[in-house]
Design a protein around this motif. Structure first.
Motif, PDB file in Angstrom:
ATOM      1  N   TYR A 185      20.662 -38.799 -12.715  1.00 36.63           N
ATOM      2  CA  TYR A 185      20.181 -37.447 -12.418  1.00 36.63           C
ATOM      3  C   TYR A 185      21.220 -36.378 -12.792  1.00 36.63           C
ATOM      4  N   CYS A 186      22.496 -36.735 -12.759  1.00 32.77           N
ATOM      5  CA  CYS A 186      23.561 -35.741 -12.972  1.00 32.77           C
ATOM      6  C   CYS A 186      23.504 -35.194 -14.398  1.00 32.77           C
ATOM      7  N   LYS A 187      23.520 -33.845 -14.506  1.00 33.34           N
ATOM      8  CA  LYS A 187      23.499 -33.222 -15.835  1.00 33.34           C
ATOM      9  C   LYS A 187      24.846 -32.621 -16.195  1.00 33.34           C
ATOM     10  N   GLY A 188      25.857 -32.895 -15.402  1.00 33.17           N
ATOM     11  CA  GLY A 188      27.218 -32.491 -15.756  1.00 33.17           C
ATOM     12  C   GLY A 188      27.469 -31.002 -15.724  1.00 33.17           C
ATOM     13  N   CYS A 189      26.868 -30.296 -14.749  1.00 35.27           N
ATOM     14  CA  CYS A 189      27.006 -28.834 -14.724  1.00 35.27           C
ATOM     15  C   CYS A 189      28.342 -28.360 -14.155  1.00 35.27           C
ATOM     16  N   HIS A 190      29.093 -29.216 -13.516  1.00 36.62           N
ATOM     17  CA  HIS A 190      30.399 -28.896 -12.902  1.00 36.62           C
ATOM     18  C   HIS A 190      30.321 -28.179 -11.549  1.00 36.62           C
ATOM     19  N   ILE A 191      29.140 -27.813 -11.086  1.00 35.53           N
ATOM     20  CA  ILE A 191      29.045 -26.994  -9.863  1.00 35.53           C
ATOM     21  C   ILE A 191      29.710 -27.702  -8.676  1.00 35.53           C
ATOM     22  N   CYS A 192      29.402 -28.979  -8.480  1.00 40.50           N
ATOM     23  CA  CYS A 192      29.962 -29.691  -7.321  1.00 40.50           C
ATOM     24  C   CYS A 192      31.476 -29.775  -7.413  1.00 40.50           C
ATOM     25  N   PRO A 228      22.076 -28.829  -8.377  1.00 34.14           N
ATOM     26  CA  PRO A 228      20.704 -28.464  -8.722  1.00 34.14           C
ATOM     27  C   PRO A 228      19.839 -29.682  -9.044  1.00 34.14           C
ATOM     28  N   ASP A 229      20.488 -30.824  -9.201  1.00 27.54           N
ATOM     29  CA  ASP A 229      19.793 -31.996  -9.738  1.00 27.54           C
ATOM     30  C   ASP A 229      19.592 -33.155  -8.774  1.00 27.54           C
ATOM     31  N   PHE A 230      19.755 -32.939  -7.495  1.00 33.53           N
ATOM     32  CA  PHE A 230      19.520 -34.000  -6.501  1.00 33.53           C
ATOM     33  C   PHE A 230      20.403 -35.218  -6.789  1.00 33.53           C
ATOM     34  N   ALA A 231      21.591 -34.966  -7.368  1.00 31.50           N
ATOM     35  CA  ALA A 231      22.407 -36.086  -7.846  1.00 31.50           C
ATOM     36  C   ALA A 231      23.545 -36.490  -6.908  1.00 31.50           C
ATOM     37  N   ILE A 232      23.742 -35.752  -5.804  1.00 32.19           N
ATOM     38  CA  ILE A 232      24.848 -36.107  -4.892  1.00 32.19           C
ATOM     39  C   ILE A 232      24.328 -36.293  -3.474  1.00 32.19           C
ATOM     40  N   GLU A 246      35.578 -34.863  -9.480  1.00 35.16           N
ATOM     41  CA  GLU A 246      36.019 -34.512 -10.840  1.00 35.16           C
ATOM     42  C   GLU A 246      34.927 -34.917 -11.828  1.00 35.16           C
ATOM     43  N   MET A 247      35.040 -34.399 -13.052  1.00 32.04           N
ATOM     44  CA  MET A 247      34.107 -34.826 -14.088  1.00 32.04           C
ATOM     45  C   MET A 247      34.716 -36.050 -14.776  1.00 32.04           C
ATOM     46  N   GLN A 248      33.895 -37.052 -14.981  1.00 28.92           N
ATOM     47  CA  GLN A 248      34.336 -38.182 -15.797  1.00 28.92           C
ATOM     48  C   GLN A 248      33.358 -38.256 -16.956  1.00 28.92           C
ATOM     49  N   VAL A 260      29.494 -36.861 -16.391  1.00 29.25           N
ATOM     50  CA  VAL A 260      28.982 -36.933 -15.021  1.00 29.25           C
ATOM     51  C   VAL A 260      30.082 -36.721 -13.978  1.00 29.25           C
ATOM     52  N   ALA A 261      29.652 -36.292 -12.799  1.00 28.30           N
ATOM     53  CA  ALA A 261      30.593 -36.074 -11.705  1.00 28.30           C
ATOM     54  C   ALA A 261      31.003 -37.420 -11.109  1.00 28.30           C
ATOM     55  N   ALA A 262      32.227 -37.458 -10.579  1.00 29.44           N
ATOM     56  CA  ALA A 262      32.718 -38.691  -9.961  1.00 29.44           C
ATOM     57  C   ALA A 262      33.633 -38.337  -8.799  1.00 29.44           C
TER      58      ALA A 262
HETATM   59  S1  SF4 Z   1      26.395 -34.039  -9.447  1.00 29.29           S
HETATM   60 FE1  SF4 Z   1      25.033 -32.289  -9.537  1.00 29.29          FE
HETATM   61  S2  SF4 Z   1      26.364 -30.492  -9.243  1.00 29.29           S
HETATM   62 FE2  SF4 Z   1      27.677 -32.229  -9.798  1.00 29.29          FE
HETATM   63  S3  SF4 Z   1      27.879 -32.082 -12.028  1.00 29.29           S
HETATM   64 FE3  SF4 Z   1      26.182 -33.501 -11.601  1.00 29.29          FE
HETATM   65  S4  SF4 Z   1      24.353 -32.201 -11.684  1.00 29.29           S
HETATM   66 FE4  SF4 Z   1      26.117 -30.811 -11.462  1.00 29.29          FE
END
Ligand code: SF4
Ligand SMILES: Cc1ncc(C[n+]2csc(CCOP(=O)(O)OP(=O)(O)O)c2C)c(N)n1
Ligand code: SF4
Ligand code: SF4
Lengths: 272, 64
Positions: B14-21, B56-60, B31-33, B36-38
């Protein structure tokens, strides 16, 4: 404890279509938490939208949903509410959908004070069609149709709603995620037409053209411009320059349309 | 007494790598790996849930 969004998402629908960092997903999550906090019955809750990226929202949610024609969410939703006044009716869509092609429907739904809640996701642009300017694009901003800067002043959606007769008007931002569900829940509970404007971001068609280097810059802007109404009371006009008020901006009790219409039906029955 | 650590689940599909989290975590847990977030530093997590709320992506998912 992690919130269980899956309970409200139609199986197999994620990931959604929105771009990386698009605030529409943050708003959708807020709406889901609002529905959950009020314990609304999914079968008695309608979510109605027009056309646009924002208007794709109802397709993901496991309630009664209608994805209608561009700008016509208010018209279809009014039909639903008149046929089933006991239903919770929630509308959503973008600033283009709601204030350009749908502007007329919007103001008249406000005027009637019909008991529905309208969530307007204002990202200042027509996202879906590639970034044409909308009535909410700020003066001077660049859009695909205003490459030299937009000469038009923008609508203040909240003021427009208040002026047109809405009886509950609130504003939040995609950055202030914790507030979104609370504003929407309060709007749903209000008897009358309620409008919740969420200042949103479209990194793909607005951010890129307007010198935002990243989604984070857009989020930081939302964070910086928002001032809660209570805090604003203690600020000078100079301090409020360039800021936008957030929270519940207006609330009033007024006769509600479906209730008044039921009286008309009663009167008509008694007529000779 | 040992501090009970939360569980942070990142749904990579689901993660689109937006960096918001990553950017708005007050204690720099994430951090970004690649795209994707990690989780980088789970011990620092204060369970504020801001990452879960803003993704925004229900990914965390953060479970305290
Ligand atoms: S987990 Fe969500 S907020 Fe974090 S980078 Fe991925 S999509 Fe963005
Ligand atoms: C009658 C009609 N005219 C034009 C369009 C093209 N159109 C699709 S979406 C859209 C604008 C959407 O912008 P907005 O409502 O702000 O939502 P966003 O995509 O930014 O979320 C337009 C003009 C259409 N679908 N139907
Ligand atoms: S084009 Fe803009 S509004 Fe549409 S999904 Fe992408 S970021 Fe969101
Ligand atoms: S819950 Fe708060 S502290 Fe923990 S990772 Fe998320 S944003 Fe960071």
């Amino acid at each position: 404890m992690a919130f269980d969004y899956d309970k409200y998402i139609r199986p197999g629908k994620l990931p959604h279509i929105w771009c990386p960092g698009c605030g529409h997903g943050i708003v959708m999550k807020g709406l889901i938490r609002a529905i959950d906090s009020l314990g609304l019955d999914k079968n008695n809750t309608a979510i109605v939208s027009g056309i646009g990226c924002a208007s794709r929202l109802p397709g993901y949610i496991d309630c009664c949903t209608l994805h209608t024609a561009h700008g016509r969410a208010a018209a279809f939703a009014t039909g639903v509410k008149m046929a089933k006044p006991e239903m919770n009716v929630i509308l959503c869509g973008g600033d283009g959908d709601g204030t350009a092609i749908g502007g007329n429907h919007f103001i008249h739904a406000c005027r009637r004070n019909i008991d529905m809640t309208y969530i307007i996701m204002n990202n200042n642009i027509y996202g879906m069609t590639g970034g044409q300017f909308s009535p909410c694009t700020p003066t001077g901003a660049k859009a695909s149709t205003t490459p030299y800067g937009n000469p038009d002043p923008a609508f203040d959606v909240a003021k427009l709603a208040i002026g047109a007769g809405a009886t509950f008007v609130a504003r939040g931002t995609a950055y202030h995620a914790t507030q979104i569900d609370k504003l929407i829940a309060e709007a749903i509970q209000h008897k009358g037409f309620s409008v919740v404007e969420i200042l949103d971001d479209c990194p793909t068609t607005y951010g890129r053209r307007n010198k935002f280097k990243s989604v984070i810059e857009m989020m930081n802007r939302l964070k910086d411009i928002a001032v809660p109404v209570k805090a604003a009371e203690k600020m000078t006009p100079e301090q409020l320059e360039g800021k936008v008020l957030t929270g519940v901006l207006y609330k009033q009790e007024k006769p509600e349309y479906t209730t008044e219409y039921a009286k008309v039906i009663e009167r008509a029955k008694g007529a000779k | 007494m040992e501090k009970k650590l939360p569980t942070i689940e990142i749904i990579e599909k689901y993660c689109k790598g937006c960096h918001i989290c990553v950017e708005f975590c007050p204690t720099k847990v994430l951090e970004m790996q690649g795209f994707v977030a990690a989780v980088k530093n789970l011990e620092a997590c204060i369970k504020c849930m801001q990452c879960e709320l803003r993704c925004p992506d229900f990914a965390i998912k953060v479970t305290a």
